[in-house]
Design a protein around this motif. Sequence first.
Motif, mmCIF file in Angstrom:
data_model
loop_
_atom_site.group_PDB
_atom_site.id
_atom_site.type_symbol
_atom_site.label_atom_id
_atom_site.label_comp_id
_atom_site.label_asym_id
_atom_site.label_seq_id
_atom_site.Cartn_x
_atom_site.Cartn_y
_atom_site.Cartn_z
ATOM 1 N N TRP A 201 0.809 -1.225 0.000
ATOM 2 C CA TRP A 201 0.000 0.000 0.000
ATOM 3 C C TRP A 201 0.841 1.273 0.000
ATOM 4 N N ALA A 220 -4.547 -1.307 -6.379
ATOM 5 C CA ALA A 220 -4.728 -2.681 -5.906
ATOM 6 C C ALA A 220 -4.828 -2.786 -4.384
ATOM 7 N N MET A 221 -4.687 -1.682 -3.668
ATOM 8 C CA MET A 221 -4.730 -1.744 -2.205
ATOM 9 C C MET A 221 -6.124 -2.142 -1.716
ATOM 10 N N ARG A 222 -6.184 -3.139 -0.813
ATOM 11 C CA ARG A 222 -7.458 -3.572 -0.261
ATOM 12 C C ARG A 222 -7.841 -2.697 0.928
ATOM 13 N N TYR A 223 -9.141 -2.677 1.203
ATOM 14 C CA TYR A 223 -9.643 -1.839 2.289
ATOM 15 C C TYR A 223 -9.052 -2.258 3.635
ATOM 16 N N ASP A 224 -8.884 -3.576 3.836
ATOM 17 C CA ASP A 224 -8.378 -4.040 5.125
ATOM 18 C C ASP A 224 -6.892 -3.787 5.301
ATOM 19 N N GLU A 225 -6.234 -3.294 4.258
ATOM 20 C CA GLU A 225 -4.821 -2.939 4.360
ATOM 21 C C GLU A 225 -4.613 -1.463 4.670
ATOM 22 N N SER A 226 -5.681 -0.691 4.690
ATOM 23 C CA SER A 226 -5.560 0.763 4.827
ATOM 24 C C SER A 226 -4.798 1.130 6.100
ATOM 25 N N ASP A 248 -9.055 6.223 -4.080
ATOM 26 C CA ASP A 248 -7.740 5.619 -3.880
ATOM 27 C C ASP A 248 -6.790 6.538 -3.118
#
Length: 279
Positions: A201, A220-226, A248
């Motif tokens: 991320w 490509a960053m997932r929400y749970d990686e924020s 994004d």
Amino acid sequence: MQAPGAAPPTGDSPAVLTRRTGNPPPVNLMSGKEAELNAKEQRGGKDRLARGQGGRVTFTYGSTLPSVVCAPLRVCNLELQPGEVVQQIDLGDIARWKATPTAYGTGDNQTSVIVIKASDSGLTTTMTIATDRRIYVVQLVSRTKDWMPLVSFVYPEDVQQDWDAYRAAVNRRQQATTLSDGLNAANLDFNFAIRGDTPSWRPVRVYTDGRKTYIQFPQAMRYDESPALVAIGADDKEQLVNYRANGDRYVVDKVLRHAALISGVGGDQTKVEILRERN
């Protein structure tokens, strides 16, 4: 001695000038019906005929019946659109008029030219030219008083293509300088350094418009990686900062000087620092 470009002496008619010099006067010496027609076209405000350098006369294709003026012992050249190919030429008077095709240039820029000759003055006829793109119907007139050495056309579709190309170029410039959030890159400051770890991320860019700071992440960053965002003060202590996710990117309600993006805790913590660099 008469100065070059001066008007002919009083009493010298166009016919006298032609006999004396052997050259017809320029084509813009019009008289009779042609002058009347030209005046009507100008009063009507329609750009049907234009005159350029070297005796070139340009008609707008499809706006009127072109009238090409030729003279005995002189050659009129009718130039077609580049790349256009002549398929057939038909003359109303084949005994006293000649029209033959030739060409110059190569490839897509090869240009066909119809060479027109009149055997006498005072003649009037019509000529039809069939090409691989269109049909031309041209009126031919022969006089000793004037002539058109080169005739060409302006095509409405070419004008439209020029406008389309212009608009496409403007759109490309706008897209090249406009980010996905609608901000123009020319009005933004990208003078930020991104340091530290390299998680998936990790931001692709950080910029400010002078009021807010924008942190853009990979698509490509997932929400749970924020990651969480904190500001870092002059004492190197972490401080809370107001921000919100927008697509994004994070939008921060101030210009950041020093901040950190943090994910995880303890030994599993990932940290990426953002620093505003001086200009």
